[in-house]
Design an enzyme around this catalytic site. Structure first.
Site, PDB file in Angstrom:
ATOM      1  N   ASN A  17       0.968  -1.191   0.092  1.00  0.00           N
ATOM      2  CA  ASN A  17      -0.089  -0.051  -0.010  1.00  0.00           C
ATOM      3  C   ASN A  17       0.921   1.319   0.208  1.00  0.00           C
ATOM      4  OD1 ASN A  17      -1.815   2.044   0.470  1.00  0.00           O
ATOM      5  ND2 ASN A  17      -2.481   1.341   2.372  1.00  0.00           N
ATOM      6  N   LYS A  65       0.219   4.258   0.014  1.00  0.00           N
ATOM      7  CA  LYS A  65      -0.646   5.343   0.348  1.00  0.00           C
ATOM      8  C   LYS A  65      -0.209   6.798  -0.500  1.00  0.00           C
ATOM      9  CE  LYS A  65      -0.175   3.061   4.796  1.00  0.00           C
ATOM     10  NZ  LYS A  65      -0.236   3.242   6.263  1.00  0.00           N
ATOM     11  N   HIS A  86      -9.765   1.565   4.755  1.00  0.00           N
ATOM     12  CA  HIS A  86      -8.373   1.614   5.309  1.00  0.00           C
ATOM     13  C   HIS A  86      -8.623   2.579   6.550  1.00  0.00           C
ATOM     14  CE1 HIS A  86      -4.370   2.507   6.493  1.00  0.00           C
ATOM     15  NE2 HIS A  86      -4.021   1.610   5.692  1.00  0.00           N
ATOM     16  N   GLU A 126      -7.090   5.010   7.911  1.00  0.00           N
ATOM     17  CA  GLU A 126      -6.719   6.384   7.474  1.00  0.00           C
ATOM     18  C   GLU A 126      -7.857   7.143   6.863  1.00  0.00           C
ATOM     19  OE1 GLU A 126      -2.981   5.369   5.352  1.00  0.00           O
ATOM     20  OE2 GLU A 126      -2.228   4.979   7.276  1.00  0.00           O
ATOM     21  N   GLU A 151      -5.653  -4.857  10.167  1.00  0.00           N
ATOM     22  CA  GLU A 151      -4.746  -3.742  10.402  1.00  0.00           C
ATOM     23  C   GLU A 151      -4.932  -3.245  11.933  1.00  0.00           C
ATOM     24  OE1 GLU A 151      -2.700  -2.528   6.497  1.00  0.00           O
ATOM     25  OE2 GLU A 151      -4.115  -1.044   7.031  1.00  0.00           O
ATOM     26  N   SER A 188       3.143  -2.075  10.253  1.00  0.00           N
ATOM     27  CA  SER A 188       4.456  -2.195  10.572  1.00  0.00           C
ATOM     28  C   SER A 188       5.222  -3.776  10.014  1.00  0.00           C
ATOM     29  CB  SER A 188       4.835  -1.806  11.889  1.00  0.00           C
ATOM     30  OG  SER A 188       4.478  -0.527  12.120  1.00  0.00           O
TER      31      SER A 188
HETATM   32  P1  13P Z   1       2.919   0.317   7.637  1.00  0.00           P
HETATM   33  O1  13P Z   1       3.364  -1.008   7.045  1.00  0.00           O
HETATM   34  O2  13P Z   1       3.648   1.694   7.339  1.00  0.00           O
HETATM   35  O3  13P Z   1       2.839   0.380   9.384  1.00  0.00           O
HETATM   36  O4  13P Z   1       1.383   0.656   7.088  1.00  0.00           O
HETATM   37  C1  13P Z   1       0.187  -0.480   7.225  1.00  0.00           C
HETATM   38  C2  13P Z   1      -0.780  -0.203   6.241  1.00  0.00           C
HETATM   39  O5  13P Z   1      -1.541   0.858   6.800  1.00  0.00           O
HETATM   40  C3  13P Z   1      -0.877  -0.855   5.255  1.00  0.00           C
HETATM   41  O6  13P Z   1      -2.185  -0.413   4.625  1.00  0.00           O
END
Ligand code: 13P
Length: 256
Positions: free
Chosen positions: A13, A15, A99, A101, A171, A217
């Site tokens: 991802n 982002k 997600h 976020e 997640e 992570s």
């Molecule tokens: P990280 O691997 O940077 O923690 O992000 C995880 C994530 O949100 C994948 O969608």
């Protein structure tokens, strides 16, 4: 990493990172990291919509195109929105939905997540549904109740055949971008809980087929332990998917 009933999916991802002009070089570098045999595993890159056309040129049997969001509407007067049809036309086979976020900052409610999943399934795109608890919910021992609610609300009204096509990514919010990964046991416990919920709702045949990923992570160092868990069928990787070498380690682990 043979899960017998399910394929392993390693999904990046990106982002809001990278540029369309960087996609080709990244994919070149990633190709060099790919193992000889995929062993039935799939690699997906979920990129910003602006990068999809560039990624479509790189797609192969080993690398699938993924998006990060769509509009719940088919088409029409929705300025700034992008439909499932549009990303399908650019070769998208997967799209992240819900997600944390977006749930936190872009108003993605459970109802909206459900509508987006339906729109994707109608266009033959596999949704990657994200669910996960906050640290406060975990501390108050509400993790499984909250996850169950999110999963049920997101899958509401889908047929069992449609549910089979949904990839679920667990997640935990407290593990995203924090460097604080869930332990193998914590991640397995929730992924198992999700599979149990699917078994009760849709039966053993369906629950056995649904791919459940862990995200938060995940990196080159901790991926082996997480991917070895019986109910974890892959990863949704943020930060570590931005470097081909790091992502390559996870891809290779997933294809063992
Ligand atoms: P990280 O691997 O940077 O923690 O992000 C995880 C994530 O949100 C994948 O969608």
């Amino acid at each position: 990493m043979n899960k017998k009933y399910r394929r392993v999916i390693i999904a990046g991802n990106w982002k809001e990172n990278m540029l369309p002009s960087q996609v080709h070089d990244f994919c070149e570098a990633l190709r060099k990291e790919m193992p000889e045999s995929a062993n039935g595993s799939s690699v997906v890159l979920c990129v910003p919509a602006t990068h999809l056309a560039a990624l479509a040129k790189e797609k192969s049997r080993r690398l699938a195109v993924g998006a990060q969001n769509i509009s719940e509407f088919d088409k029409g007067a929705h300025t700034g929105e992008i439909s499932a049809d549009m990303i399908a036309d650019l070769g998208a086979k997967y799209c992240i939905v819900g997600h944390s976020e977006r749930r936190a900052s872009n108003g993605d409610t459970d109802e909206l997540v459900n509508a987006k999943i339906r729109a994707l399934l109608e266009r033959g795109i596999n949704p990657i549904l994200c669910v996960g608890e906050s640290l406060d919910q975990r501390d108050r021992d509400l993790t499984m109740e909250f996850i169950a609610y999110q999963v049920k609300a997101a899958l509401y009204g889908l047929t069992p055949e449609q549910v089979k096509k949904v990839v679920i990514a667990y997640e935990p919010i407290w593990a995203i971008g924090t460097g604080r990964t869930a332990t193998n046991e914590q991640a397995q416990e929730v992924c198992f809980g999700i599979r149990e919920l699917l078994r009760r709702q849709y039966g053993a045949l369906i629950s056995r087929k649904v791919c459940i990923l862990y995200g938060g992570s995940m990196n080159a160092k901790n991926c082996a332990g997480l991917l070895a868990q019986p109910d974890i069928d892959g990863g949704l990787i943020g930060g570590a998917s931005l470097k081909a070498a790091d992502f390559g380690v996870i891809v290779r682990e997933g294809s063992k």
